[in-house]
Design a protein around this motif. Structure first.
Motif, PDB file in Angstrom:
ATOM      1  N   LEU A 137     -23.532  -6.831   3.347  1.00 15.05           N
ATOM      2  CA  LEU A 137     -22.142  -7.250   3.209  1.00 15.05           C
ATOM      3  C   LEU A 137     -21.229  -6.457   4.147  1.00 15.05           C
ATOM      4  O   LEU A 137     -20.334  -7.026   4.780  1.00 15.05           O
ATOM      5  CB  LEU A 137     -21.693  -7.096   1.763  1.00 15.05           C
ATOM      6  N   GLN A 138     -21.463  -5.152   4.268  1.00 12.38           N
ATOM      7  CA  GLN A 138     -20.657  -4.339   5.182  1.00 12.38           C
ATOM      8  C   GLN A 138     -20.863  -4.779   6.628  1.00 12.38           C
ATOM      9  O   GLN A 138     -19.907  -4.896   7.390  1.00 12.38           O
ATOM     10  CB  GLN A 138     -21.013  -2.862   5.038  1.00 12.38           C
ATOM     11  N   GLN A 139     -22.102  -5.019   7.011  1.00 14.19           N
ATOM     12  CA  GLN A 139     -22.374  -5.437   8.382  1.00 14.19           C
ATOM     13  C   GLN A 139     -21.784  -6.817   8.660  1.00 14.19           C
ATOM     14  O   GLN A 139     -21.327  -7.087   9.770  1.00 14.19           O
ATOM     15  CB  GLN A 139     -23.875  -5.420   8.651  1.00 14.19           C
ATOM     16  N   THR A 140     -21.774  -7.673   7.650  1.00 16.87           N
ATOM     17  CA  THR A 140     -21.166  -8.991   7.815  1.00 16.87           C
ATOM     18  C   THR A 140     -19.669  -8.853   8.040  1.00 16.87           C
ATOM     19  O   THR A 140     -19.095  -9.550   8.886  1.00 16.87           O
ATOM     20  CB  THR A 140     -21.447  -9.862   6.576  1.00 16.87           C
ATOM     21  N   VAL A 141     -19.026  -7.951   7.306  1.00 22.79           N
ATOM     22  CA  VAL A 141     -17.593  -7.722   7.497  1.00 22.79           C
ATOM     23  C   VAL A 141     -17.322  -7.190   8.898  1.00 22.79           C
ATOM     24  O   VAL A 141     -16.397  -7.648   9.583  1.00 22.79           O
ATOM     25  CB  VAL A 141     -17.048  -6.757   6.411  1.00 22.79           C
ATOM     26  N   VAL A 142     -18.129  -6.233   9.346  1.00 15.41           N
ATOM     27  CA  VAL A 142     -17.948  -5.680  10.691  1.00 15.41           C
ATOM     28  C   VAL A 142     -18.161  -6.760  11.746  1.00 15.41           C
ATOM     29  O   VAL A 142     -17.365  -6.913  12.675  1.00 15.41           O
ATOM     30  CB  VAL A 142     -18.908  -4.488  10.935  1.00 15.41           C
TER      31      VAL A 142
END
Length: 170
Positions: A137-142
């Motif tokens: 989820l964090q990598q998707t946001v980035v």
């Protein structure tokens, strides 16, 4: 880089363009924040896919299968002592076989420790799966943020953008 005439060459990785910009205008526009990333690490996992369910499934399928297998093992280890008590009460105790009773008791203790270990491993694997979900989820946001138009960053304060990243971490 600098061109020796008081200007900078600025590359935009989003569209692959390189433009010449005066240092004074760059200083006025630059927020003072430099974000360094390893795009390949983000791209390898997230890529251009918008199928977030598939991304999450790919990231946590092995840990979830391992947790399921450990749950089956823990359940089996819970059932074995219950079934063995019947044998002990009906056959071992009436026959007055104290040596066999000691062996069965030791095996039950070992099974109890194995069941505890299986439960602990299951919890650990589920925690690992949770961390992987959070990382995806964090990598998707980035990944999504890096693809936003420059106007998004011009219209917002740096603190607002960082606050959005921090929200995704909690």
């Amino acid at each position: 880089g600098r061109d020796g005439q008081g200007a900078l060459w600025v590359g935009d990785p989003l569209d692959g363009t390189v433009s010449r910009q005066e240092v004074t205008s760059f200083v006025q526009e630059w927020t003072g924040v430099l974000l360094l990333l390893w795009p390949r690490r983000v791209a390898n996992l997230v890529g251009r896919s918008r199928d977030y369910a598939a991304l999450l499934t790919r990231a946590v399928s092995r840990p979830l299968l391992a947790a399921l297998a450990l749950a089956v093992v823990a359940t089996a280890l819970t059932l074995v002592p219950a079934l063995s008590v019947e044998v002990v009460v009906d056959r071992v105790i009436p026959a007055n076989e104290s040596h066999l009773l000691a062996i069965v008791t030791t095996l039950l203790a070992v099974l109890l420790v194995a069941r505890g270990l299986a439960h602990w491993l299951q919890e650990w694997v589920l925690a690992l799966a949770g961390e992987r979900i959070q990382r995806v989820l964090q990598q998707t946001v980035v990944w999504h943020t890096l693809r936003l138009p420059m106007a998004f960053f011009v219209d917002r304060a740096v603190g607002d953008i960082f606050a959005r990243f921090n929200e995704s971490n909690s």
